[in-house]
Design a protein around this motif. Structure first.
Motif, mmCIF file in Angstrom:
data_model
loop_
_atom_site.group_PDB
_atom_site.id
_atom_site.type_symbol
_atom_site.label_atom_id
_atom_site.label_comp_id
_atom_site.label_asym_id
_atom_site.label_seq_id
_atom_site.Cartn_x
_atom_site.Cartn_y
_atom_site.Cartn_z
ATOM 1 N N GLU A 118 -4.690 10.542 -5.820
ATOM 2 C CA GLU A 118 -3.864 10.587 -4.614
ATOM 3 C C GLU A 118 -4.464 9.690 -3.536
ATOM 4 N N THR A 119 -3.613 8.880 -2.941
ATOM 5 C CA THR A 119 -4.058 7.857 -2.002
ATOM 6 C C THR A 119 -3.140 7.869 -0.789
ATOM 7 N N ASP A 169 2.534 -7.588 -9.429
ATOM 8 C CA ASP A 169 3.130 -7.548 -8.085
ATOM 9 C C ASP A 169 2.642 -6.310 -7.339
ATOM 10 N N GLU A 170 2.262 -6.514 -6.076
ATOM 11 C CA GLU A 170 1.662 -5.456 -5.268
ATOM 12 C C GLU A 170 2.655 -4.397 -4.807
ATOM 13 N N ALA A 171 3.889 -4.768 -4.584
ATOM 14 C CA ALA A 171 4.803 -3.882 -3.862
ATOM 15 C C ALA A 171 5.891 -3.242 -4.708
ATOM 16 N N ILE A 172 6.467 -3.979 -5.642
ATOM 17 C CA ILE A 172 7.652 -3.498 -6.355
ATOM 18 C C ILE A 172 7.232 -2.603 -7.518
ATOM 19 N N PRO A 173 7.699 -1.362 -7.563
ATOM 20 C CA PRO A 173 7.290 -0.426 -8.622
ATOM 21 C C PRO A 173 8.119 -0.591 -9.894
ATOM 22 N N ALA A 174 8.052 -1.772 -10.477
ATOM 23 C CA ALA A 174 8.854 -2.059 -11.661
ATOM 24 C C ALA A 174 8.339 -3.327 -12.321
ATOM 25 N N MET A 194 4.232 -7.412 -13.287
ATOM 26 C CA MET A 194 3.974 -6.006 -13.607
ATOM 27 C C MET A 194 3.434 -5.304 -12.366
ATOM 28 N N PRO A 195 3.642 -4.002 -12.225
ATOM 29 C CA PRO A 195 3.282 -3.331 -10.976
ATOM 30 C C PRO A 195 1.838 -2.843 -10.924
ATOM 31 N N PHE A 196 1.287 -2.844 -9.715
ATOM 32 C CA PHE A 196 0.046 -2.118 -9.454
ATOM 33 C C PHE A 196 0.338 -0.624 -9.313
ATOM 34 N N TRP A 222 0.789 -1.229 0.000
ATOM 35 C CA TRP A 222 0.000 0.000 0.000
ATOM 36 C C TRP A 222 0.830 1.291 0.000
ATOM 37 N N PRO A 223 1.926 1.400 0.747
ATOM 38 C CA PRO A 223 2.699 2.652 0.691
ATOM 39 C C PRO A 223 3.168 2.943 -0.732
ATOM 40 N N GLY A 224 2.877 4.133 -1.200
ATOM 41 C CA GLY A 224 3.258 4.527 -2.550
ATOM 42 C C GLY A 224 2.263 4.139 -3.620
ATOM 43 N N TYR A 225 1.206 3.412 -3.244
ATOM 44 C CA TYR A 225 0.186 2.984 -4.204
ATOM 45 C C TYR A 225 -0.844 4.098 -4.409
ATOM 46 N N LYS A 226 -1.417 4.167 -5.613
ATOM 47 C CA LYS A 226 -2.504 5.100 -5.914
ATOM 48 C C LYS A 226 -3.668 4.345 -6.545
ATOM 49 N N ALA A 227 -4.851 4.534 -5.968
ATOM 50 C CA ALA A 227 -6.050 3.891 -6.498
ATOM 51 C C ALA A 227 -6.372 4.429 -7.886
ATOM 52 N N ARG A 228 -7.145 3.639 -8.663
ATOM 53 C CA ARG A 228 -7.588 4.052 -9.994
ATOM 54 C C ARG A 228 -9.061 4.439 -9.935
ATOM 55 N N ALA A 229 -9.391 5.526 -10.647
ATOM 56 C CA ALA A 229 -10.769 6.021 -10.709
ATOM 57 C C ALA A 229 -11.160 6.240 -12.156
ATOM 58 N N SER A 230 -12.456 6.062 -12.430
ATOM 59 C CA SER A 230 -12.958 6.242 -13.795
ATOM 60 C C SER A 230 -14.404 6.708 -13.745
ATOM 61 N N THR A 231 -14.787 7.498 -14.735
ATOM 62 C CA THR A 231 -16.195 7.869 -14.886
ATOM 63 C C THR A 231 -16.813 7.245 -16.129
#
Length: 383
Positions: free
Chosen positions: A97-98, A270-275, A345-347, A79-88
Motif C-alpha cells: 500500500e502506497t 508507462d508510468e500513468a496508464i494502468p493498462a 506496459m504499466p508500472f 504516482w496516484p494509484g501506484y503501489k511500490a514493490r517490496a521483496s525480502t
C-alpha cells in the motif's frame, strides 16, 4: 551508480543502501521509524522516477518510507494509484500500500527479516542481463552479435534467430527504468528458442528475428529512469544518432539498415496508464490507411488473444504530418515501411485483468511476449 552505502544515525541500526547494480536512492534523514529519502536524478539530466534500494536492520519494526521529491519527478501524474514493490529475497516483488499526497510518496513496511528491498518495479539488473545473454547465446539456432558499445563501454548485444525472409526487429530498454521491458525480452527469447513449439517453428520459417534485449546498459547499471550515460533520451535520437551522444542507437540503426525492417517492436513501460497498449506511427509523412491498417489489425487480434491487452486506453494519435521522426517507431515506419509499434506496459497493473498481490509483474510481462509472438504468427504473411 548513484550513491555509496549510507548508514543512519548511530542511535539506530538501520542502514539504507543503493550502491549496487541498478540502485537509486539518497538518504535524507532517519527520524525514529520514519525514513526520508530522495530519488537521484539521471546523470546530466532532470529525469528521475526509478528507485531501488535495500534496508538492513529493520526486522520487527514497522517503518514509514517517504520519498520527498516524488512530486518533482519526471511523471508525477503517475504516482496516484501506484503501489511500490517490496521483496525480502529479490525474487518475489509484491505490491505494498502506497500513498501520494503533497508531492510525497509514502509507504509502510513491517519487516520480518533483517533485509528488505524496495523498487519502482521488479528490477532487471545488468547482472541478470549478462546471464540472459550467456544462456541464450549457447542455444541452438541462435547467433550472437555485439553490435557496438555504449558510452561506458558496455556491449550492445543482439541475437539473430530464424531464417525466414521477413525481417523482425525487437528491441527494448531504451528507457532503463522501465525494467518490465527486459522481463518481456526474456519471455520473447524463451519462446523464440523453444525448438519444440510449433508457433515458433512457423515464425522462424517465415521471419528472421533480430533481438536487442537492452539498448541502454549504462542507464540500467546507473539506476537511471530514462537516459544513457550522457543524459540523452535514446528514443529521441533515431533521426540523427551520433557516436558522441547516442552510439547505442547508432549501432542498432546501422544494423537495421543492413537488413531492412518489416516489423519493429519497441518495448517500454508507462508510468500513468494502468493498462497494456501499443502506440503506432500515425502522422508519418508516408502514412497510408492500408499501411496503418496492418498495425491496427495486429492490435485488435492481440486484444482478442489475451486478457492482458486492450485497445481502448493509450496515447493520443499524432495528427497527419506531425509524427516525431526522432522516435524509433515513427522513424522505422517511415524509413523502411515497417509495421512498427511501441508496446507500453504499466508500472501499476493492467486494470482490466488485475492481480491484487503482484500487479503487473515479471511473469505477466513474459507471458505477454508469448502472446505477441503468437499474434504475429497470425499476421506475418500479410505484412
Amino acid at each position: 551508480m548513484n550513491d555509496r552505502p549510507m548508514t543512519a544515525a548511530a542511535t539506530t541500526p538501520l542502514a539504507i543502501n543503493a550502491a549496487f547494480d541498478g540502485g537509486n536512492i539518497r538518504l535524507v534523514r532517519v527520524d525514529g521509524d520514519r525514513i526520508d529519502l530522495e530519488i537521484v536524478k539521471d546523470r546530466d539530466s532532470d529525469y528521475f522516477q526509478w528507485f531501488y534500494f535495500r534496508v538492513a536492520g529493520g526486522a520487527g519494526r514497522t517503518l514509514t518510507y517517504r520519498i520527498l521529491n516524488a512530486g518533482s519527478s519526471a511523471y508525477p501524474f503517475g504516482w496516484p494509484g501506484y503501489k511500490a514493490r517490496a521483496s525480502t529475497d529479490r525474487q518475489a516483488w509484491r505490491m505494498i500500500e502506497t500513498r501520494y499526497a503533497d508531492g510525497v510518496l509514502e509507504f509502510d513496511f513491517t519487516a520480518e527479516t533483517d533485509l528488505a528491498w524496495f523498487a519502482y518495479f521488479a528490477p532487471y539488473t545488468m547482472e541478470m542481463h549478462a546471464a540472459l545473454i550467456a544462456r541464450t547465446a549457447l542455444l541452438p539456432g541462435v547467433t550472437h552479435r555485439e553490435l557496438g558499445q555504449s558510452l561506458d563501454g558496455q556491449a550492445i548485444d543482439a541475437f539473430t534467430i530464424g531464417t525466414g525472409p521477413k525481417q523482425v526487429w525487437i528491441y527494448g530498454r531504451q528507457h532503463p527504468g522501465e525494467s518490465m521491458t527486459e522481463w518481456w525480452m526474456e519471455g520473447a527469447l524463451e519462446r523464440l528458442t523453444d525448438s519444440a513449439d510449433p508457433v515458433t517453428a512457423t515464425l522462424l520459417e517465415k521471419a528472421t528475428f533480430h533481438v536487442v534485449p537492452n539498448m541502454n546498459p549504462d542507464g540500467t547499471y546507473r539506476g537511471h529512469l530514462r537516459t544513457n550515460a550522457a543524459g540523452v533520451n535514446l528514443n529521441r535520437e533515431w533521426a540523427t544518432p551520433s557516436a558522441e551522444k547516442s552510439p547505442e542507437v547508432l549501432c542498432v540503426r546501422n544494423a537495421m539498415d543492413a537488413t531492412g525492417v518489416d516489423v519493429a517492436m519497441d518495448i517500454h513501460g508507462d508510468e500513468a496508464i494502468p493498462a497494456n497498449f501499443i502506440a503506432g506511427y500515425e502522422g508519418i509523412p508516408s502514412w497510408t490507411d492500408a499501411h496503418g491498417e496492418k498495425f491496427y489489425d495486429y492490435g485488435r487480434r492481440l486484444a482478442a488473444h489475451t486478457p492482458d491487452f486492450q485497445t481502448e486506453k493509450g496515447y493520443p494519435k499524432s495528427a497527419p504530418g506531425t509524427a516525431n521522426l526522432s522516435m524509433s517507431t515513427n522513424q522505422l515506419a517511415e524509413r523502411f515501411g515497417a509495421v512498427s509499434m511501441t508496446l507500453e506496459m504499466p508500472f501499476k497493473d493492467h486494470d482490466a485483468n488485475p492481480d491484487a498481490e503482484y500487479g503487473w509483474s515479471p511473469e505477466r510481462s513474459k507471458q505477454l511476449a508469448h502472446a505477441m509472438l503468437e499474434t504475429l504468427a497470425d499476421v506475418i504473411d500479410a505484412i
